[in-house]
Design a protein around this motif. Structure first.
Motif, PDB file in Angstrom:
ATOM      1  N   UNK A  14      23.029   8.688  10.752  1.00 34.18           N
ATOM      2  CA  UNK A  14      23.068   8.977   9.320  1.00 34.18           C
ATOM      3  C   UNK A  14      22.037   8.123   8.579  1.00 34.18           C
ATOM      4  N   UNK A  15      21.975   6.831   8.929  1.00 35.51           N
ATOM      5  CA  UNK A  15      21.019   5.938   8.278  1.00 35.51           C
ATOM      6  C   UNK A  15      19.575   6.328   8.539  1.00 35.51           C
ATOM      7  N   UNK A  16      19.263   6.726   9.776  1.00 34.96           N
ATOM      8  CA  UNK A  16      17.897   7.131  10.114  1.00 34.96           C
ATOM      9  C   UNK A  16      17.519   8.414   9.386  1.00 34.96           C
ATOM     10  N   UNK A  17      18.451   9.367   9.302  1.00 36.68           N
ATOM     11  CA  UNK A  17      18.168  10.604   8.565  1.00 36.68           C
ATOM     12  C   UNK A  17      17.861  10.306   7.095  1.00 36.68           C
ATOM     13  N   UNK A  18      18.638   9.410   6.509  1.00 31.87           N
ATOM     14  CA  UNK A  18      18.375   9.039   5.117  1.00 31.87           C
ATOM     15  C   UNK A  18      17.047   8.299   4.990  1.00 31.87           C
ATOM     16  N   UNK A  19      16.711   7.508   6.017  1.00 29.61           N
ATOM     17  CA  UNK A  19      15.462   6.737   5.981  1.00 29.61           C
ATOM     18  C   UNK A  19      14.230   7.623   6.063  1.00 29.61           C
ATOM     19  N   UNK A  20      14.406   8.901   6.425  1.00 23.69           N
ATOM     20  CA  UNK A  20      13.274   9.824   6.396  1.00 23.69           C
ATOM     21  C   UNK A  20      12.693   9.948   4.997  1.00 23.69           C
ATOM     22  N   UNK A  21      13.490   9.601   3.991  1.00 20.86           N
ATOM     23  CA  UNK A  21      12.957   9.545   2.620  1.00 20.86           C
ATOM     24  C   UNK A  21      11.804   8.556   2.543  1.00 20.86           C
ATOM     25  N   UNK A  22      11.916   7.441   3.263  1.00 15.50           N
ATOM     26  CA  UNK A  22      10.836   6.465   3.303  1.00 15.50           C
ATOM     27  C   UNK A  22       9.591   7.022   3.982  1.00 15.50           C
ATOM     28  N   UNK A  23       9.797   7.808   5.051  1.00 12.34           N
ATOM     29  CA  UNK A  23       8.667   8.441   5.721  1.00 12.34           C
ATOM     30  C   UNK A  23       7.928   9.369   4.766  1.00 12.34           C
ATOM     31  N   UNK A  24       8.701  10.182   4.009  1.00  8.02           N
ATOM     32  CA  UNK A  24       8.084  11.100   3.049  1.00  8.02           C
ATOM     33  C   UNK A  24       7.343  10.328   1.958  1.00  8.02           C
ATOM     34  N   UNK A  25       7.960   9.256   1.493  1.00  5.99           N
ATOM     35  CA  UNK A  25       7.346   8.389   0.489  1.00  5.99           C
ATOM     36  C   UNK A  25       5.977   7.918   0.981  1.00  5.99           C
ATOM     37  N   UNK A  26       5.944   7.392   2.203  1.00  9.90           N
ATOM     38  CA  UNK A  26       4.698   6.872   2.751  1.00  9.90           C
ATOM     39  C   UNK A  26       3.662   7.956   2.992  1.00  9.90           C
ATOM     40  N   UNK A  27       4.097   9.097   3.527  1.00 11.89           N
ATOM     41  CA  UNK A  27       3.165  10.184   3.798  1.00 11.89           C
ATOM     42  C   UNK A  27       2.500  10.685   2.520  1.00 11.89           C
ATOM     43  N   UNK A  28       3.294  10.916   1.496  1.00  3.20           N
ATOM     44  CA  UNK A  28       2.746  11.467   0.259  1.00  3.20           C
ATOM     45  C   UNK A  28       1.943  10.432  -0.522  1.00  3.20           C
ATOM     46  N   UNK A  29       2.237   9.154  -0.309  1.00  2.00           N
ATOM     47  CA  UNK A  29       1.438   8.108  -0.933  1.00  2.00           C
ATOM     48  C   UNK A  29       0.074   7.997  -0.279  1.00  2.00           C
ATOM     49  N   UNK A  30       0.036   8.097   1.064  1.00  3.83           N
ATOM     50  CA  UNK A  30      -1.197   7.855   1.791  1.00  3.83           C
ATOM     51  C   UNK A  30      -2.105   9.058   1.961  1.00  3.83           C
ATOM     52  N   UNK A  31      -1.545  10.276   1.999  1.00  4.87           N
ATOM     53  CA  UNK A  31      -2.346  11.441   2.360  1.00  4.87           C
ATOM     54  C   UNK A  31      -3.454  11.726   1.357  1.00  4.87           C
ATOM     55  N   UNK A  32      -3.220  11.413   0.093  1.00  3.67           N
ATOM     56  CA  UNK A  32      -4.220  11.731  -0.931  1.00  3.67           C
ATOM     57  C   UNK A  32      -5.501  10.934  -0.733  1.00  3.67           C
ATOM     58  N   UNK A  33      -5.411   9.790  -0.055  1.00  2.00           N
ATOM     59  CA  UNK A  33      -6.610   8.960   0.148  1.00  2.00           C
ATOM     60  C   UNK A  33      -7.686   9.726   0.906  1.00  2.00           C
ATOM     61  N   UNK A  34      -7.277  10.410   1.990  1.00  2.00           N
ATOM     62  CA  UNK A  34      -8.256  11.143   2.779  1.00  2.00           C
ATOM     63  C   UNK A  34      -8.631  12.485   2.196  1.00  2.00           C
ATOM     64  N   UNK A  35      -7.725  13.090   1.450  1.00  2.00           N
ATOM     65  CA  UNK A  35      -7.964  14.435   0.922  1.00  2.00           C
ATOM     66  C   UNK A  35      -8.800  14.431  -0.351  1.00  2.00           C
ATOM     67  N   UNK A  36      -8.797  13.323  -1.090  1.00  7.33           N
ATOM     68  CA  UNK A  36      -9.331  13.331  -2.448  1.00  7.33           C
ATOM     69  C   UNK A  36     -10.818  13.692  -2.503  1.00  7.33           C
ATOM     70  N   UNK A  37     -11.613  13.143  -1.599  1.00  8.21           N
ATOM     71  CA  UNK A  37     -13.050  13.394  -1.696  1.00  8.21           C
ATOM     72  C   UNK A  37     -13.375  14.862  -1.449  1.00  8.21           C
TER      73      UNK A  37
END
Length: 493
Positions: free
Chosen positions: A34-57
């Protein structure tokens, strides 16, 4: 704003002092899943924070977006996250932690789809706003939910799982960007986020309601059923339900009224706000969002810039693990001072390399090295410890209000920095921009020396009593009042 002081206890990784005690029960396999499933929110947080760096240019090229428009593309998510963090407590309290996470997973999925399929910059910004609301809600709710389903003895490690997933998500997004950079596949970069978003959504469907939230709603039988599912024995589950019932009899936070009437509480809220502002002014999120642009400005090719950015994500992940292991051994102040000193030096070096280092391979390697050291410095101190301190220094009666103020400040400052960085870069130039951040980190050192307390091994109750007695902020974690300290005479309501 509804009260839930367990969010702060979860964030401080400390056992909850001052509440009814229960045996140190192990976390069952059910609770871990249950805790790991909820922690996937952190994975999404990190993915959406970082992905724009490579896509922006590539987005800038395809849509002919000016630097100012690119700032809005990046910062729109931060602005929405600030709003999301303000309403997250109300949503979590009224509808439950599980439904709040489920709602954020739907927003993650919709935002990723809209962003990947966007026919224009306007639609892309709308998708980023959806993602921002998702991030703001999930960043508040996920640690809170994990803290409420985990046993006391394992609560810190389970919250660490959320933090590791967040930094892991940033790293994975950088790797994905590096793989897809050669073909300029920015829509795939953004669209691949739908895969973990779908997994997160499905996982949220199977999460149980938080036992503590059910108790707050008066649903004791359902709460006991869920707790027995999460604990290894009925006796341990029933004892924890009894402990929660005892704690709930102590009342809720006084929130804004306490802030308005108590000068000492205003001091702790003020320090929390200053710490969050300084964290954002270190320059870390500029590097996270605009790293490829920074590297390309230093004469890196597009592919090389992408992989250098991925290396930054890896260093961030590894150093965060180090911080989690050492924070309760070395203390907050030493790690924070070391962190700020490293960041100051590396920003000074980066500026010097841009201004005087030339453009050969040696200078490029030195530039990557200085920025990697900067990220390492941030991740071992200023990154995790600001959140820890902001939770620890707030008194129980206003802890929820204080954390909301500091969280909102973090996102608001994040937005302001990301929304102006490219303009500042164009105005000051790369070298002077690095030196500006070096100055901010030097200021952070001074603030830490004069105002930040050492809270290692000090109970939340002692910190609170020192604060409300008017002790200087720097001495809130001291065992006794230093003789040369001046006690505030401001009234304590």
């Amino acid at each position: 704003m509804p009260e839930d002081d367990l969010v702060s206890r979860a964030m401080t990784h400390a056992s909850p002092q001052g509440q009814a005690t229960s045996p140190a029960t192990p976390t069952t396999g059910h609770a871990i899943v249950v805790g790991v499933l909820a922690a996937l929110a952190g994975l999404m947080f990190g993915l959406d924070t970082g992905v724009i760096a490579g896509a922006l240019r590539f987005i800038g090229t395809d849509f002919d977006a000016s630097p100012r428009m690119q700032e809005w593309i990046v910062s729109s998510m931060m602005a929405a996250a600030a709003v999301g963090s303000l309403i997250a407590g109300t949503i979590s309290f009224r509808f439950g932690r599980r439904r709040a996470l489920l709602g954020s997973s739907i927003l993650f999925l919709l935002g990723s789809l809209i962003s990947a399929l966007a026919p224009s910059v306007t639609v892309l910004i709308i998708g980023r706003i959806f993602l921002g609301f998702a991030v703001g809600i999930a960043a508040f709710t996920a640690p809170l939910y994990i803290s409420e389903v985990s046993a006391v003895a394992q609560r810190g490690s389970m919250i660490a799982c959320y933090q590791l997933m967040m930094t892991g998500g940033i790293f994975l997004s950088y790797v994905t960007d590096g793989v897809l950079a050669n073909g300029a596949h920015w829509r795939w970069m953004l669209g691949l986020m739908t895969v973990p978003a779908t997994v997160f959504l499905i996982g949220c469907l199977f999460l149980p309601d938080s036992p503590r939230w059910l108790m707050m709603r008066g649903e004791k039988l359902r709460a006991r059923t869920v707790m027995r599912y999460l604990r290894p024995s009925p006796q341990q589950a029933d004892q924890e339900i009894s402990d929660i019932a005892t704690e709930l009899t102590r009342g809720r936070s006084e929130g804004f009224s306490f802030f308005r009437n108590n000068a000492n509480f205003r001091r702790s809220v003020g320090l929390g706000i200053v710490l969050q502002i300084m964290q954002q002014l270190t320059g870390i999120n500029v590097l996270m969002y605009y790293a490829p642009k920074v590297f390309q400005a230093a004469d890196f090719g597009a592919s090389a810039a992408g992989w250098a950015t991925a290396l930054i994500g890896l260093i961030n992940l590894v150093a965060t693990c180090v911080a989690i292991v050492t924070v309760d051994r070395w203390g907050r102040r030493p790690l924070l001072l070391l962190s700020c000193a490293i960041m100051t030096g590396s920003m000074l070096l980066a500026g010097g390399l841009v201004e005087y280092g030339g453009h050969d391979t040696t200078a490029q390697i030195a530039m990557v090295g200085s920025l990697l050291v900067f990220v390492l410095g941030f991740a071992i101190g200023a990154g995790p410890l600001v959140w820890t301190l902001c939770a620890e220094i707030q008194p129980l009666r206003g802890r929820d209000f204080g954390i909301v103020c500091s969280t909102f400040t973090n996102w608001a400052t994040n937005w302001a920095v990301s929304n102006t960085f490219l303009s500042v870069l164009d105005t000051l130039g790369e070298a002077h921009t690095f030196w500006l951040f070096a100055g901010m980190n030097a200021l952070f050192i001074a603030i830490t020396l004069f105002y930040v307390p050492e809270t290692k091994g000090v109970s939340l109750e002692n910190i609170e009593s020192h604060l409300l007695a008017g002790w200087p902020l720097r001495d809130l974690g001291a065992r006794s009042m230093p003789q040369d300290a001046k006690i505030s005479t401001r009234p304590s309501a």
